[in-house]
Design an enzyme around this catalytic site. Sequence first.
Site, PDB file in Angstrom:
ATOM      1  CE  LYS A 260     -10.248   3.904   7.136  1.00  0.00           C
ATOM      2  NZ  LYS A 260     -10.809   2.518   6.955  1.00  0.00           N
TER       3      LYS A 260
ATOM      4  N   GLY B 235       0.825  -1.270  -0.058  1.00  0.00           N
ATOM      5  CA  GLY B 235       0.002  -0.144   0.082  1.00  0.00           C
ATOM      6  C   GLY B 235       0.729   1.292   0.054  1.00  0.00           C
TER       7      GLY B 235
ATOM      8  CG  ASP C 118      -7.049   0.856   9.267  1.00  0.00           C
ATOM      9  OD1 ASP C 118      -6.345   0.421   9.984  1.00  0.00           O
ATOM     10  OD2 ASP C 118      -7.524   0.642   8.207  1.00  0.00           O
TER      11      ASP C 118
ATOM     12  NE  ARG D 282      -2.201  -3.040  -4.007  1.00  0.00           N
ATOM     13  CZ  ARG D 282      -1.868  -3.005  -2.772  1.00  0.00           C
ATOM     14  NH1 ARG D 282      -1.859  -1.968  -2.045  1.00  0.00           N
ATOM     15  NH2 ARG D 282      -2.397  -4.108  -2.128  1.00  0.00           N
TER      16      ARG D 282
ATOM     17  CG  ASP E  14      -5.715  -3.559  -1.908  1.00  0.00           C
ATOM     18  OD1 ASP E  14      -6.386  -4.689  -1.959  1.00  0.00           O
ATOM     19  OD2 ASP E  14      -4.983  -3.147  -0.687  1.00  0.00           O
TER      20      ASP E  14
ATOM     21  CG  PHE F 187     -12.572  -0.052   2.091  1.00  0.00           C
ATOM     22  CD1 PHE F 187     -11.901  -0.840   3.110  1.00  0.00           C
ATOM     23  CD2 PHE F 187     -12.431  -0.211   0.878  1.00  0.00           C
ATOM     24  CE1 PHE F 187     -10.654  -1.955   2.436  1.00  0.00           C
ATOM     25  CE2 PHE F 187     -11.174  -1.080   0.312  1.00  0.00           C
ATOM     26  CZ  PHE F 187     -10.366  -1.808   1.166  1.00  0.00           C
ATOM     27  CB  VAL F 188     -10.041   5.259   1.322  1.00  0.00           C
ATOM     28  CG1 VAL F 188     -11.155   6.215   1.920  1.00  0.00           C
ATOM     29  CG2 VAL F 188      -8.938   4.740   2.259  1.00  0.00           C
TER      30      VAL F 188
END
Length: 182
Positions: free
Chosen positions: A136, A50, A108, A170, A164, A157-158
Amino acid sequence: MTESATIPKLPPVRELISAEKIQRRVSELGKMISADYQGRAITAIGIMNGAMLFQADLIRKISVPVCIDTIPADSYRDTASSGSINLRGSLKLDLEGRDVLIIDEILDTGLTINRILAEIETMNPETIKTCILLNKKCKKKFDITPDYAGFEIPDHFVAGYGLDYHEFHRNLPYIGVVSDQK
């Protein structure tokens, strides 16, 4: 002739943070980090996959010497945290006595960064700081405050800019909210 891979049906992604805003903030973070590490070198450790795009853009904005390493880790299954961390590799660099900057795309629950911090602390670095692109607003399992943070976002949820949805999205230049239409 080989058959092409089937393209899965992906939910729409509604833009939350534009590519321009991301690049402006990455530049600002690079300047802050450079000022804080003046006269020192940084070992930047990206949490993959990520943080890949964020790490690449960020280190190009840092003006002090930078060594790069990565550690593959994940805690998500589908669109929710699994509650456990899967470290799929190890660092190549010896971190003893180094100034380490851990780079991750999102904070998160705090599970991933907490586990990585614990691992790195055992390697006797001189200092450890964290740089998170997205912080977050959600219930955290660990009390972690990043040293550098790009944006605070709501509990959605991003995906995009390295984040992803089932390994897709991505490559989006922006960060968006995934509108899961199940």
